[in-house]
Design a protein around this motif. Structure first.
Motif, PDB file in Angstrom:
ATOM      1  N   LEU A   4       0.843  -1.184   0.000  1.00  0.00           N
ATOM      2  CA  LEU A   4       0.000   0.000   0.000  1.00  0.00           C
ATOM      3  C   LEU A   4       0.882   1.238   0.000  1.00  0.00           C
ATOM      4  CD1 LEU A   4      -2.820   1.337   0.411  1.00  0.00           C
ATOM      5  CD2 LEU A   4      -2.429   1.078   2.871  1.00  0.00           C
ATOM      6  N   THR A   5       0.626   2.120  -0.923  1.00  0.00           N
ATOM      7  CA  THR A   5       1.328   3.395  -0.958  1.00  0.00           C
ATOM      8  C   THR A   5       0.298   4.481  -0.708  1.00  0.00           C
ATOM      9  OG1 THR A   5       2.880   2.536  -2.586  1.00  0.00           O
ATOM     10  CG2 THR A   5       2.741   4.934  -2.365  1.00  0.00           C
ATOM     11  N   ILE A   6       0.555   5.332   0.273  1.00  0.00           N
ATOM     12  CA  ILE A   6      -0.407   6.386   0.589  1.00  0.00           C
ATOM     13  C   ILE A   6       0.297   7.733   0.655  1.00  0.00           C
ATOM     14  CG2 ILE A   6      -1.980   4.862   1.833  1.00  0.00           C
ATOM     15  CD1 ILE A   6      -0.809   5.938   4.436  1.00  0.00           C
ATOM     16  N   GLU A   7      -0.485   8.760   0.428  1.00  0.00           N
ATOM     17  CA  GLU A   7       0.013  10.123   0.526  1.00  0.00           C
ATOM     18  C   GLU A   7      -0.590  10.729   1.791  1.00  0.00           C
ATOM     19  OE1 GLU A   7      -0.282  13.946  -2.346  1.00  0.00           O
ATOM     20  OE2 GLU A   7       0.027  12.005  -3.332  1.00  0.00           O
ATOM     21  N   LEU A   8       0.267  11.189   2.689  1.00  0.00           N
ATOM     22  CA  LEU A   8      -0.198  11.721   3.966  1.00  0.00           C
ATOM     23  C   LEU A   8      -0.243  13.243   3.936  1.00  0.00           C
ATOM     24  CD1 LEU A   8       1.884   9.515   6.430  1.00  0.00           C
ATOM     25  CD2 LEU A   8      -0.432   9.113   5.592  1.00  0.00           C
ATOM     26  N   ASP A   9      -1.296  13.770   4.540  1.00  0.00           N
ATOM     27  CA  ASP A   9      -1.344  15.221   4.721  1.00  0.00           C
ATOM     28  C   ASP A   9      -0.505  15.554   5.960  1.00  0.00           C
ATOM     29  OD1 ASP A   9      -3.071  15.242   7.190  1.00  0.00           O
ATOM     30  OD2 ASP A   9      -4.492  14.321   5.799  1.00  0.00           O
ATOM     31  N   PRO A  10      -0.181  16.821   6.170  1.00  0.00           N
ATOM     32  CA  PRO A  10       0.694  17.189   7.292  1.00  0.00           C
ATOM     33  C   PRO A  10       0.160  16.757   8.665  1.00  0.00           C
ATOM     34  CG  PRO A  10       0.560  19.010   5.749  1.00  0.00           C
ATOM     35  CD  PRO A  10      -0.443  17.976   5.291  1.00  0.00           C
ATOM     36  N   THR A  11      -1.125  16.857   8.871  1.00  0.00           N
ATOM     37  CA  THR A  11      -1.696  16.453  10.168  1.00  0.00           C
ATOM     38  C   THR A  11      -1.501  14.964  10.392  1.00  0.00           C
ATOM     39  OG1 THR A  11      -3.330  18.219  10.043  1.00  0.00           O
ATOM     40  CG2 THR A  11      -3.798  16.414  11.563  1.00  0.00           C
ATOM     41  N   THR A  12      -1.753  14.168   9.368  1.00  0.00           N
ATOM     42  CA  THR A  12      -1.586  12.720   9.492  1.00  0.00           C
ATOM     43  C   THR A  12      -0.123  12.354   9.675  1.00  0.00           C
ATOM     44  OG1 THR A  12      -3.561  12.429   8.119  1.00  0.00           O
ATOM     45  CG2 THR A  12      -2.170  10.505   8.429  1.00  0.00           C
ATOM     46  N   GLU A  13       0.763  13.091   9.049  1.00  0.00           N
ATOM     47  CA  GLU A  13       2.203  12.866   9.248  1.00  0.00           C
ATOM     48  C   GLU A  13       2.574  13.081  10.713  1.00  0.00           C
ATOM     49  OE1 GLU A  13       4.537  15.277   6.634  1.00  0.00           O
ATOM     50  OE2 GLU A  13       3.965  14.136   4.858  1.00  0.00           O
ATOM     51  N   GLN A  14       2.005  14.107  11.335  1.00  0.00           N
ATOM     52  CA  GLN A  14       2.290  14.383  12.745  1.00  0.00           C
ATOM     53  C   GLN A  14       1.753  13.253  13.626  1.00  0.00           C
ATOM     54  OE1 GLN A  14       0.520  18.201  13.452  1.00  0.00           O
ATOM     55  NE2 GLN A  14       2.186  19.321  12.434  1.00  0.00           N
ATOM     56  N   VAL A  15       0.558  12.795  13.317  1.00  0.00           N
ATOM     57  CA  VAL A  15      -0.016  11.692  14.085  1.00  0.00           C
ATOM     58  C   VAL A  15       0.839  10.444  13.934  1.00  0.00           C
ATOM     59  CG1 VAL A  15      -2.019  10.161  14.309  1.00  0.00           C
ATOM     60  CG2 VAL A  15      -2.366  12.611  13.967  1.00  0.00           C
ATOM     61  N   LEU A  16       1.251  10.151  12.716  1.00  0.00           N
ATOM     62  CA  LEU A  16       2.099   8.983  12.483  1.00  0.00           C
ATOM     63  C   LEU A  16       3.418   9.104  13.236  1.00  0.00           C
ATOM     64  CD1 LEU A  16       2.517   6.281  11.062  1.00  0.00           C
ATOM     65  CD2 LEU A  16       3.412   7.555   9.086  1.00  0.00           C
ATOM     66  N   ALA A  17       3.974  10.282  13.278  1.00  0.00           N
ATOM     67  CA  ALA A  17       5.224  10.496  14.019  1.00  0.00           C
ATOM     68  C   ALA A  17       5.018  10.207  15.506  1.00  0.00           C
ATOM     69  CB  ALA A  17       5.723  11.923  13.812  1.00  0.00           C
ATOM     70  N   ARG A  18       3.909  10.643  16.057  1.00  0.00           N
ATOM     71  CA  ARG A  18       3.628  10.356  17.475  1.00  0.00           C
ATOM     72  C   ARG A  18       3.453   8.857  17.700  1.00  0.00           C
ATOM     73  NH1 ARG A  18       0.204  14.943  17.040  1.00  0.00           N
ATOM     74  NH2 ARG A  18      -1.648  13.614  16.962  1.00  0.00           N
TER      75      ARG A  18
END
Length: 76
Positions: A4-18
């Motif tokens: 699966l390849t997905i494109e993350l928006d900035p908010t989702t990137e922050q959540v993923l980082a946490r």
């Protein structure tokens, strides 16, 4: 196994980082999220089914009949 390849928006990137800050991989986090989403969807469907059945006159009549057969004094 699917990839699966997905494109993350900035908010989702922050959540993923946490969510990966504890050392878990992004793959593990995404797998868990998909499983949780599936579980939530099934729980919501079960809730909707229970609500629908709780309003169905035929089902309610059957429940009352069974309760009467079992001697439930509150069965109407």
């Amino acid at each position: 196994m699917a990839v699966l390849t997905i494109e993350l928006d900035p908010t989702t990137e922050q959540v993923l980082a946490r969510l990966t800050a504890d050392g878990r991989s992004a793959t593990d986090v995404v797998r868990e999220a998909i499983r949780l989403a599936d579980r939530l969807r099934r729980l919501e469907q079960a809730r909707a089914d229970a609500e629908r059945l709780g309003k169905d006159p035929d089902d309610l009549a059957e429940v009352r009949a069974i309760r009467r057969e079992l001697g439930d004094p509150d069965a109407r």
